[in-house]
Design a protein around this motif. Structure first.
Motif, PDB file in Angstrom:
ATOM      1  N   TRP A 173       0.829  -0.900   0.346  1.00 38.31           N
ATOM      2  CA  TRP A 173      -0.090   0.050  -0.177  1.00 38.31           C
ATOM      3  C   TRP A 173       0.283   1.077  -0.019  1.00 38.31           C
ATOM      4  CZ3 TRP A 173      -3.221  -2.683   4.618  1.00 38.31           C
ATOM      5  CH2 TRP A 173      -4.323  -2.856   3.670  1.00 38.31           C
ATOM      6  N   LEU A 174       1.885   1.930   1.080  1.00 43.54           N
ATOM      7  CA  LEU A 174       2.774   2.344   0.933  1.00 43.54           C
ATOM      8  C   LEU A 174       3.420   2.736  -0.412  1.00 43.54           C
ATOM      9  CD1 LEU A 174       4.160   1.692   4.725  1.00 43.54           C
ATOM     10  CD2 LEU A 174       2.781   3.447   3.746  1.00 43.54           C
ATOM     11  N   ALA A 175       3.721   1.356  -0.962  1.00 34.00           N
ATOM     12  CA  ALA A 175       4.117   1.951  -2.167  1.00 34.00           C
ATOM     13  C   ALA A 175       3.166   2.212  -3.895  1.00 34.00           C
ATOM     14  CB  ALA A 175       4.990   0.720  -2.810  1.00 34.00           C
ATOM     15  N   ALA A 176       2.295   1.931  -3.468  1.00 34.16           N
ATOM     16  CA  ALA A 176       1.775   2.295  -4.723  1.00 34.16           C
ATOM     17  C   ALA A 176       0.777   4.066  -3.982  1.00 34.16           C
ATOM     18  CB  ALA A 176       0.022   2.222  -4.188  1.00 34.16           C
ATOM     19  N   ALA A 177       1.204   4.741  -2.746  1.00 29.58           N
ATOM     20  CA  ALA A 177       0.879   5.789  -2.283  1.00 29.58           C
ATOM     21  C   ALA A 177       2.120   6.800  -3.228  1.00 29.58           C
ATOM     22  CB  ALA A 177       0.673   5.933  -1.121  1.00 29.58           C
ATOM     23  N   GLN A 178       3.351   5.834  -2.920  1.00 28.15           N
ATOM     24  CA  GLN A 178       4.504   7.146  -3.154  1.00 28.15           C
ATOM     25  C   GLN A 178       4.440   7.026  -4.286  1.00 28.15           C
ATOM     26  OE1 GLN A 178       8.643   6.340  -1.811  1.00 28.15           O
ATOM     27  NE2 GLN A 178       8.005   4.614  -0.871  1.00 28.15           N
ATOM     28  N   ALA A 179       3.645   6.204  -5.387  1.00 32.11           N
ATOM     29  CA  ALA A 179       3.817   6.586  -6.886  1.00 32.11           C
ATOM     30  C   ALA A 179       2.992   7.382  -7.252  1.00 32.11           C
ATOM     31  CB  ALA A 179       3.014   5.416  -7.340  1.00 32.11           C
ATOM     32  N   THR A 180       2.166   7.826  -6.278  1.00 42.12           N
ATOM     33  CA  THR A 180       1.171   9.149  -6.496  1.00 42.12           C
ATOM     34  C   THR A 180       1.701  10.659  -6.278  1.00 42.12           C
ATOM     35  OG1 THR A 180       0.366   9.325  -4.595  1.00 42.12           O
ATOM     36  CG2 THR A 180      -0.960   8.353  -6.365  1.00 42.12           C
ATOM     37  N   ILE A 181       3.183  10.792  -5.594  1.00 38.40           N
ATOM     38  CA  ILE A 181       3.972  11.582  -5.527  1.00 38.40           C
ATOM     39  C   ILE A 181       4.867  12.261  -6.496  1.00 38.40           C
ATOM     40  CG2 ILE A 181       5.451  12.405  -3.359  1.00 38.40           C
ATOM     41  CD1 ILE A 181       3.830  10.414  -1.490  1.00 38.40           C
ATOM     42  N   PRO A 182       4.915  13.661  -6.293  1.00 35.56           N
ATOM     43  CA  PRO A 182       5.533  13.799  -7.694  1.00 35.56           C
ATOM     44  C   PRO A 182       7.077  14.032  -7.199  1.00 35.56           C
ATOM     45  CG  PRO A 182       4.096  15.447  -7.463  1.00 35.56           C
ATOM     46  CD  PRO A 182       4.276  14.482  -5.985  1.00 35.56           C
TER      47      PRO A 182
END
Length: 303
Positions: free
Chosen positions: A65-74
């Motif tokens: 989940w954290l990896a997926a969240a990181q992917a949305t951050i510039p």
């Protein structure tokens, strides 16, 4: 030492809203983003005995989940990810905030909220009654806002009750760090006891606005532009909805006078504001050990 902005993340739309707001705040103030997932404490009740295989599965799922969240951050935004354990999600976030010396905790609205509005869930409610650091509430739909919009204006709802100094310090610091304008909002004309005559309300409101403006201008950095707005309406909700809000704006309010020192407690005025507020709200404790925006820890004076 720079203090990060902490995001309480869940793999939901509310979690995505929190990450989006946290990323905007981090980019605007030049600070690191710490994304935290909280899992049930390892010393949970004997009714549900520990299972190492299941615990490993949960940890691996949280990491995904954290990896997926990181992917949305510039890419330009520095970030770290953390898996923590707690008796509750809110308790785990508070422990993580203290451990990481975070300057702010960001959470999303509860499921089922109206787009662009706030709906407090269990986690936000618990944080707003116990957090030792400011809490930012991301309204539903924050994830859809263009990150490039940044932070354009900070509106501080300044009143006459204890805690105004901490609120003003946090608001001016945030505006300065983000290069945003500062607006000081007086709700005193619609936040008086019932029965006060209209003429008295207008006199008190005008006098309060002038006092706030004089005090604020003396403390503002040169690069910050400030305006004072005296809200008008028959209720807090009507007043808040009628003053106009920018997409890149933040509202900052102080904790209730009922709060313990260095803890939050959402007051009735702020709770009413949430009903109509279309922008993120930051709630500031009455006494701060460090400002929301500077990210610098400060030593407390001996008591």
């Amino acid at each position: 030492m720079s203090r990060p902005i902490l995001v309480g993340y869940t793999a939901t739309d509310a979690g995505a809203d929190a990450v989006a707001l946290g990323a905007r705040l981090a980019a605007a103030t030049g600070r690191e983003l710490a994304i935290v997932v909280v899992l049930p404490a390892e010393d949970r009740s004997v009714i549900t005995p520990p299972d190492s295989g299941y615990d490993r599965y949960l940890h691996d799922q949280a990491t995904a989940w954290l990896a997926a969240a990181q992917a949305t951050i510039p890419d330009a935004t520095s970030r770290t990810t953390h898996v923590r354990y707690g008796e509750s999600f809110a308790a785990g976030l508070i422990d993580a905030a203290e451990e990481l010396e975070a300057s702010l905790i960001v959470v999303g609205a509860a499921n089922g909220g109206i787009r662009g509005r706030h709906r407090l869930g269990t986690v936000a409610t618990e944080l707003l009654h116990s957090s030792p650091v400011p809490v930012a509430l991301a309204p539903e739909g924050s994830r859809r806002l263009d990150p490039a919009i940044g932070i354009t204006r900070v509106t501080a709802a300044v009143g006459t009750r204890p805690g105004a100094e901490a609120l003003l310090e946090a608001s001016t610091g945030l505006a300065a760090a983000a290069g945003a304008e500062l607006r000081l909002l007086s709700l005193v004309s619609v936040d008086l006891p019932a029965g006060v005559e209209t003429g008295a309300i207008r006199v008190v409101g005008a006098a309060h606005a002038g006092e706030v403006l004089t005090q604020a201008l003396a403390a503002l950095p040169d690069q910050i532009e400030a305006e004072v707005v005296v809200a008008d309406g028959d209720s807090i909700e009507e007043a808040v909805s009628g003053i106009g809000w920018e997409p890149g704006e933040l509202a900052v309010v102080g904790s209730s006078r009922l709060a313990q020192q260095r803890r939050l407690f959402l007051g009735s005025t702020a709770a009413k504001m949430l009903h109509e507020l279309p922008v993120p709200m930051i709630v500031v404790p009455r006494t701060l050990a460090g400002t929301v925006a500077s990210g610098q820890a400060q030593k407390e004076e001996p008591r």
